[in-house]
Scaffold this active site. Structure first.
Site, PDB file in Angstrom:
ATOM      1  N   SER A 116      24.572  42.123  38.075  1.00  0.00           N
ATOM      2  CA  SER A 116      25.478  42.206  39.232  1.00  0.00           C
ATOM      3  C   SER A 116      25.150  41.133  40.258  1.00  0.00           C
ATOM      4  O   SER A 116      23.987  40.766  40.448  1.00  0.00           O
ATOM      5  CB  SER A 116      25.330  43.587  39.884  1.00  0.00           C
ATOM      6  N   TYR A 139      31.043  38.624  42.228  1.00  0.00           N
ATOM      7  CA  TYR A 139      31.847  38.978  43.400  1.00  0.00           C
ATOM      8  C   TYR A 139      31.873  37.736  44.268  1.00  0.00           C
ATOM      9  O   TYR A 139      30.936  36.929  44.227  1.00  0.00           O
ATOM     10  CB  TYR A 139      31.170  40.088  44.209  1.00  0.00           C
ATOM     11  N   THR A 165      34.969  40.676  38.390  1.00  0.00           N
ATOM     12  CA  THR A 165      35.397  42.057  38.672  1.00  0.00           C
ATOM     13  C   THR A 165      36.571  42.044  39.636  1.00  0.00           C
ATOM     14  O   THR A 165      36.489  41.468  40.723  1.00  0.00           O
ATOM     15  CB  THR A 165      34.217  42.856  39.276  1.00  0.00           C
ATOM     16  N   LYS A 263      36.907  42.141  34.462  1.00  0.00           N
ATOM     17  CA  LYS A 263      36.486  43.553  34.458  1.00  0.00           C
ATOM     18  C   LYS A 263      37.265  44.334  35.510  1.00  0.00           C
ATOM     19  O   LYS A 263      37.361  43.898  36.661  1.00  0.00           O
ATOM     20  CB  LYS A 263      34.987  43.621  34.778  1.00  0.00           C
ATOM     21  N   HIS A 287      35.450  51.167  37.208  1.00  0.00           N
ATOM     22  CA  HIS A 287      34.246  51.021  38.005  1.00  0.00           C
ATOM     23  C   HIS A 287      33.439  52.341  38.016  1.00  0.00           C
ATOM     24  O   HIS A 287      32.814  52.699  39.004  1.00  0.00           O
ATOM     25  CB  HIS A 287      34.614  50.623  39.444  1.00  0.00           C
TER      26      HIS A 287
END
Ligand SMILES: Cc1cc2nc3c(=O)[nH]c(=O)nc-3n(C[C@H](O)[C@H](O)[C@H](O)COP(=O)(O)O)c2cc1C
Length: 395
Positions: A116, A139, A165, A263, A287
């Site tokens: 992440s 992100y 994402t 995603k 999620h």
């Protein structure tokens, strides 16, 4: 590979739910609920694992099988086991080894770890901890400047794919977090923290490890130009400031030559759009029920996406996987492989690397047993003929 201690074996730990209980015992309530909880009424959180019970197996009995082949080919790489470790933010808060342990365990198991953006260990160290492929989940927190620097570091470190994402334009309303004072714990004054301290102090094993690790980690992979690594506390607000769009995917494609997986796809339309924008794969995901509550269970959304994609790209899915039979069902419905989030994170929170290995061992043994009970020799031979699923799932 470190041996898994007997405290993580039977009779203490037989399934993933047992690891969940151990995690709950070790973590303060605020951290456990951050891991365990979902958005609003947690309808989707509950429905993700439950919906697998709407799929029933159709075994072929009296089939003599040799060794079952658990391998799957995903994003150009052969995996020994079709379950990838999903990106789980704040892993270092759950256990000091956090992302390093997860990467190492994934590599030892012959599968992928997806790191992440919201991570406490430097992405270079995480890549070095695994002997297998590692993906970087992106992100745009901190803005394009920070993202570009992160992508460049991921490229240099040898990450083999980016996971983009798209379901997080704002953080979902996870009601357990404000009740537990998550925000105050992350950055409030001592006075603001006071009401929540007794619960933290009641978990001395976690607290000692957390303090020995230097307390609250910074977000080592979000380096804001001219400012340095972002502090943990800024993340929710920063997510809202950097809602992503398909234009951002175009921009990323210009600066990243490698594979991109999108995603957070839940409809055929979004899957087609992702392919049009050059995605090498889509991940059907809500999620883990942490964003928009009362969206479909991920497994229920899978058939629509598989039909829309029509074999043009790989489809992965995540959400609610707690048993190997769930993995088998997802593959029967057209997923190339799955990602698991909480299933390994409970193990990580309970015991670091050995806990993750135990979670993966449980899932792998389950998958192998399920294949044998189905009379199916391999993951690649699974198809819809092995299951019955509700007809309204197919569009
Ligand atoms: C504690 C936690 C943190 C997460 N952080 C991220 C993240 O930073 N980025 C992301 O794309 N998904 C994140 N997810 C979602 C997971 O990648 C995955 O989609 C989800 O956990 C799958 O559901 P499961 O937990 O039921 O397996 C997170 C999930 C959890 C439980």
């Amino acid at each position: 590979m470190t041996a898994i201690p007997s405290s993580l074996g039977p009779p203490h730990v037989v399934n993933i739910e047992d690891l969940r209980r151990l995690a709950q015992r070790r973590l303060p309530r605020s951290v456990f609920d951050y891991l365990d909880g979902g958005a609003e009424d947690e309808c989707t959180l509950r429905e993700n694992p439950r919906a697998f019970n709407d799929i029933w197996f159709r075994p072929r009995n009296a089939v003599a099988l040799g060794d079952c082949d658990l391998r799957a080919r995903v994003a150009g790489q052969q995996l020994a086991f079709p379950a990838i470790l999903a990106p789980v933010g704040y892993s270092r808060m759950m256990h000091p080894e956090g992302e390093l342990a997860a990467a190492r365990a994934a590599g030892d198991m012959g599968t992928v770890y997806a790191l992440s953006t919201i991570s406490g260990h430097k992405l270079e160290k995480v890549k070095a901890a695994s002997k297998g492929p590692v993906w970087y989940q992106l992100y745009l927190v901190g803005g394009r400047g920070a993202a570009e620097a992160g992508i460049e570091r991921a490229r240099k470190a040898g990450y083999s794919a980016l996971v983009f994402t798209i379901d997080t334009p704002v953080a979902g309303m996870r009601e357990r977090d404000p009740r537990n004072g998550m925000k105050q714990m992350l950055g409030g004054s001592l006075a603001a923290k006071l009401p929540f301290l007794p619960n933290i102090l009641a978990h001395p094993r976690w607290l000692a490890a957390f303090l020995a690790d230097g307390g609250m980690p910074q977000l080592e992979n979000i380096v804001i130009p001219g400012q340095g690594p972002m502090k943990l506390v800024d993340v929710s607000a920063a997510l809202a400031e950097t809602a992503v769009s398909w234009n951002d995917l175009k921009w990323i494609r210009n600066i990243w030559n490698g594979l991109i997986l999108v995603k957070g796809v839940l409809t055929g339309d979004d899957a087609r759009r992702a392919i049009d924008e050059g995605a090498a794969g889509v991940i059907v995901s809500n999620h883990g029920g942490r964003q928009l509550d009362t969206v479909y269970a991920a497994i229920r959304a899978l058939p629509e996406v598989v039909a829309a994609v029509g074999g043009r790209t790989e489809v992965l899915m995540d959400g609610g996987i707690r048993r190997g039979s769930d993995i088998v069902k997802a593959i029967c419905l057209g997923a190339r492989a799955v990602l698991v989030g909480r299933a390994y994170a409970y193990g990580m929170a309970a015991a670091g690397y050995p806990g993750i290995m135990r979670a993966l061992e449980i899932l792998r043994t389950d998958v192998e047993r399920t294949l044998r009970l189905l009379g199916c020799p391999s993951i690649s031979a699974l198809d819809a003929s092995y299951v019955d699923s509700p007809p309204q799932w197919r569009r």
